[in-house]
Write a protein that holds these residues in place. Structure first.
Motif, PDB file in Angstrom:
ATOM      1  N   TRP A 113       3.325  -0.921   3.606  1.00 13.59           N
ATOM      2  CA  TRP A 113       4.394  -0.589   4.499  1.00 13.59           C
ATOM      3  C   TRP A 113       4.836   0.867   4.501  1.00 13.59           C
ATOM      4  O   TRP A 113       4.968   1.517   5.410  1.00 13.59           O
ATOM      5  CB  TRP A 113       5.474  -1.529   4.134  1.00 13.59           C
ATOM      6  N   TRP A 114       4.697   1.457   3.191  1.00 12.19           N
ATOM      7  CA  TRP A 114       5.040   2.868   2.741  1.00 12.19           C
ATOM      8  C   TRP A 114       4.110   3.740   3.440  1.00 12.19           C
ATOM      9  O   TRP A 114       4.476   4.748   4.122  1.00 12.19           O
ATOM     10  CB  TRP A 114       5.357   2.980   1.230  1.00 12.19           C
ATOM     11  N   THR A 115       2.783   3.151   3.433  1.00 13.70           N
ATOM     12  CA  THR A 115       1.759   4.098   3.940  1.00 13.70           C
ATOM     13  C   THR A 115       1.932   4.258   5.497  1.00 13.70           C
ATOM     14  O   THR A 115       1.510   5.335   5.916  1.00 13.70           O
ATOM     15  CB  THR A 115       0.377   3.650   3.437  1.00 13.70           C
ATOM     16  N   GLN A 118       4.452   6.581   6.290  1.00 14.31           N
ATOM     17  CA  GLN A 118       4.245   8.129   5.767  1.00 14.31           C
ATOM     18  C   GLN A 118       3.135   8.555   6.367  1.00 14.31           C
ATOM     19  O   GLN A 118       3.230   9.882   6.912  1.00 14.31           O
ATOM     20  CB  GLN A 118       3.747   8.058   4.286  1.00 14.31           C
ATOM     21  N   TRP A 119       2.145   7.709   7.021  1.00 16.66           N
ATOM     22  CA  TRP A 119       1.044   8.540   7.551  1.00 16.66           C
ATOM     23  C   TRP A 119       0.765   7.952   8.956  1.00 16.66           C
ATOM     24  O   TRP A 119      -0.049   8.461   9.744  1.00 16.66           O
ATOM     25  CB  TRP A 119      -0.192   8.182   6.739  1.00 16.66           C
ATOM     26  N   GLY A 120       1.396   6.950   9.478  1.00 22.94           N
ATOM     27  CA  GLY A 120       1.394   6.539  10.786  1.00 22.94           C
ATOM     28  C   GLY A 120      -0.010   5.878  10.921  1.00 22.94           C
ATOM     29  O   GLY A 120      -0.538   4.967  10.362  1.00 22.94           O
ATOM     30  N   LEU A 121      -0.631   6.357  12.342  1.00 24.23           N
ATOM     31  CA  LEU A 121      -1.989   6.016  12.517  1.00 24.23           C
ATOM     32  C   LEU A 121      -3.147   6.301  11.608  1.00 24.23           C
ATOM     33  O   LEU A 121      -4.264   5.751  11.627  1.00 24.23           O
ATOM     34  CB  LEU A 121      -2.475   6.293  13.847  1.00 24.23           C
ATOM     35  N   ALA A 167       1.141  -2.040   8.106  1.00 26.35           N
ATOM     36  CA  ALA A 167       1.334  -0.543   8.365  1.00 26.35           C
ATOM     37  C   ALA A 167       2.126  -0.279   9.695  1.00 26.35           C
ATOM     38  O   ALA A 167       2.982   0.627   9.567  1.00 26.35           O
ATOM     39  CB  ALA A 167       0.082  -0.006   8.243  1.00 26.35           C
ATOM     40  N   MET A 168       2.047  -1.143  10.640  1.00 25.83           N
ATOM     41  CA  MET A 168       2.914  -1.127  11.965  1.00 25.83           C
ATOM     42  C   MET A 168       4.175  -1.467  11.808  1.00 25.83           C
ATOM     43  O   MET A 168       4.991  -0.439  12.089  1.00 25.83           O
ATOM     44  CB  MET A 168       2.259  -2.114  12.992  1.00 25.83           C
ATOM     45  N   ALA A 169       4.720  -2.139  10.635  1.00 20.16           N
ATOM     46  CA  ALA A 169       6.103  -2.442  10.344  1.00 20.16           C
ATOM     47  C   ALA A 169       6.536  -1.127   9.847  1.00 20.16           C
ATOM     48  O   ALA A 169       7.790  -0.561   9.952  1.00 20.16           O
ATOM     49  CB  ALA A 169       6.133  -3.544   9.439  1.00 20.16           C
ATOM     50  N   GLY A 170       5.965  -0.511   8.891  1.00 16.27           N
ATOM     51  CA  GLY A 170       6.443   0.940   8.264  1.00 16.27           C
ATOM     52  C   GLY A 170       6.487   1.855   9.636  1.00 16.27           C
ATOM     53  O   GLY A 170       7.230   2.737   9.397  1.00 16.27           O
ATOM     54  N   MET A 171       5.489   1.932  10.329  1.00 15.13           N
ATOM     55  CA  MET A 171       5.360   2.939  11.422  1.00 15.13           C
ATOM     56  C   MET A 171       6.550   2.833  12.440  1.00 15.13           C
ATOM     57  O   MET A 171       6.984   3.540  12.953  1.00 15.13           O
ATOM     58  CB  MET A 171       4.140   2.722  12.409  1.00 15.13           C
ATOM     59  N   LEU A 176      12.859  -1.397   4.491  1.00 18.72           N
ATOM     60  CA  LEU A 176      12.204  -2.070   3.647  1.00 18.72           C
ATOM     61  C   LEU A 176      12.534  -3.713   3.284  1.00 18.72           C
ATOM     62  O   LEU A 176      11.975  -4.525   2.924  1.00 18.72           O
ATOM     63  CB  LEU A 176      12.162  -1.339   2.317  1.00 18.72           C
ATOM     64  N   VAL A 177      14.042  -3.714   3.057  1.00 20.33           N
ATOM     65  CA  VAL A 177      14.535  -4.967   2.721  1.00 20.33           C
ATOM     66  C   VAL A 177      14.267  -6.070   3.829  1.00 20.33           C
ATOM     67  O   VAL A 177      13.876  -7.204   3.639  1.00 20.33           O
ATOM     68  CB  VAL A 177      16.142  -4.860   2.715  1.00 20.33           C
ATOM     69  N   THR A 178      14.083  -5.803   5.114  1.00 11.60           N
ATOM     70  CA  THR A 178      13.866  -6.539   6.172  1.00 11.60           C
ATOM     71  C   THR A 178      12.422  -6.892   6.163  1.00 11.60           C
ATOM     72  O   THR A 178      12.057  -8.341   6.083  1.00 11.60           O
ATOM     73  CB  THR A 178      14.063  -6.046   7.500  1.00 11.60           C
ATOM     74  N   PHE A 179      11.577  -6.167   5.936  1.00 14.26           N
ATOM     75  CA  PHE A 179      10.135  -6.196   5.791  1.00 14.26           C
ATOM     76  C   PHE A 179       9.641  -7.181   4.460  1.00 14.26           C
ATOM     77  O   PHE A 179       9.000  -8.370   4.547  1.00 14.26           O
ATOM     78  CB  PHE A 179       9.334  -4.992   5.498  1.00 14.26           C
ATOM     79  N   LEU A 180      10.470  -6.943   3.361  1.00 13.93           N
ATOM     80  CA  LEU A 180       9.952  -7.854   2.316  1.00 13.93           C
ATOM     81  C   LEU A 180      10.581  -9.068   2.375  1.00 13.93           C
ATOM     82  O   LEU A 180       9.976 -10.033   1.871  1.00 13.93           O
ATOM     83  CB  LEU A 180      10.764  -7.196   0.862  1.00 13.93           C
ATOM     84  N   PHE A 181      11.653  -9.113   2.942  1.00 13.05           N
ATOM     85  CA  PHE A 181      12.251 -10.843   3.394  1.00 13.05           C
ATOM     86  C   PHE A 181      11.398 -11.260   4.061  1.00 13.05           C
ATOM     87  O   PHE A 181      10.874 -12.517   4.070  1.00 13.05           O
ATOM     88  CB  PHE A 181      13.551 -10.675   3.831  1.00 13.05           C
ATOM     89  N   LEU A 182      10.778 -10.619   5.246  1.00 13.17           N
ATOM     90  CA  LEU A 182       9.835 -11.601   6.284  1.00 13.17           C
ATOM     91  C   LEU A 182       8.555 -11.816   5.368  1.00 13.17           C
ATOM     92  O   LEU A 182       8.213 -12.735   5.558  1.00 13.17           O
ATOM     93  CB  LEU A 182       9.766 -10.718   7.514  1.00 13.17           C
TER      94      LEU A 182
END
Length: 266
Positions: A113-115, A118-121, A167-171, A176-182
């Motif tokens: 998620w973080w990458t 940070q880096w997108g595509l 990665a799309m979720a981060g982009m 982060l809390v939502t991502f970790l829960f899902l």
């Protein structure tokens, strides 16, 4: 600047990267000069890959002796099923198997998620060469929030490019809390399904695991040997094909010159 605007800017920068920079750009997800955060994230990714390579030959040993630990370390569905089978005969509580398996599946997903944030595509290009996947990832910020959330939950299914979805979720700027829960919800559902199957098989599955443990050394050595032989076989195949292609091209050129030499002058 909002999160969506920052993400859109990073996507535009990634899409505007000139193709003439060199083939090594595929292995460098950032744009311009690397920052300390870029290097730290890349180091973490390489460490995760190295950990997976180290654990691979140890799986047959841990599968029979410490299946719950193996499920936590790897998040492997086989380990989860084996641990559930041991739970059926009273070797471990089933709830611990499910918790360890789900935690093992999600414990490092925040890094992906973080990458993406940070880096997108750039990081998506490292995960896949599929043009379709790149196009879908490029529209991550245009997806409806509910669609992206469903994608994160279903990313654990076989056949889904899981790292691309995370990665799309981060982009897209998902918190982060939502991502970790899902992410944990999807992993918990998959772990519960596999653990239920393993628990239902019980002693039969345990017998298979113990058989694997009996030949663990042979299995581990075979896995290492196959991993070492695959690149060698590929090089040999390329070498055998190259002379044939060269010879065929030479014969074609030679025939062409012979025909031209036999033609009458004009």
């Amino acid at each position: 600047m909002s999160t969506v605007e920052r993400t859109s800017s990073s996507l535009a920068a990634a899409g505007a990267a000139p193709a003439a920079i060199g083939p090594w750009r595929r292995f460098v997800p950032w744009q311009g000069r690397a920052t300390r955060l870029d290097l730290a994230l890349m180091g973490a990714i390489l460490a995760v890959v190295a950990l997976g390579l180290v654990l691979r030959p140890l799986k047959p040993f841990l599968l029979a002796s410490h299946p719950v630990l193996l499920a936590f370390l790897t998040g492997d569905l086989t380990a989860i099923g084996a641990a559930a089978a041991f739970a059926r005969i009273g070797e471990a509580p089933l709830w611990l198997v499910v918790a360890a398996g789900a935690a093992g599946m999600v414990k490092l997903d925040w890094l992906t998620w973080w990458t993406g944030r940070q880096w997108g595509l750039g990081i998506v290009r490292m995960f896949t060469t599929s043009e379709r996947a790149l196009r879908v990832a490029g529209r991550a910020t245009e997806l409806r929030p509910w669609a992206l959330r469903v994608a994160v939950v279903l990313a654990v299914l076989p056949g889904v490019p899981t790292p691309v979805v995370y990665a799309m979720a981060g982009m897209a700027g998902m918190r982060l809390v939502t991502f970790l829960f899902l992410d944990f919800a999807g992993a918990l559902a998959m772990t519960g399904l596999v653990a239920g199957l393993g628990y239902g098989l019980g002693q039969q599955a345990v017998d298979v695991v113990l058989l694997v443990d009996r030949y663990a050394s042979v299995v581990s050595l075979a896995m290492i040997a196959v991993a070492m032989l695959i690149p060698v076989v590929r090089r040999l195949v390329r070498r055998r094909r190259s002379p044939a292609v060269t010879a065929g091209g030479s014969r074609g050129r030679g025939s062409g010159r012979a025909r031209r030499a036999g033609e009458p002058g004009r």
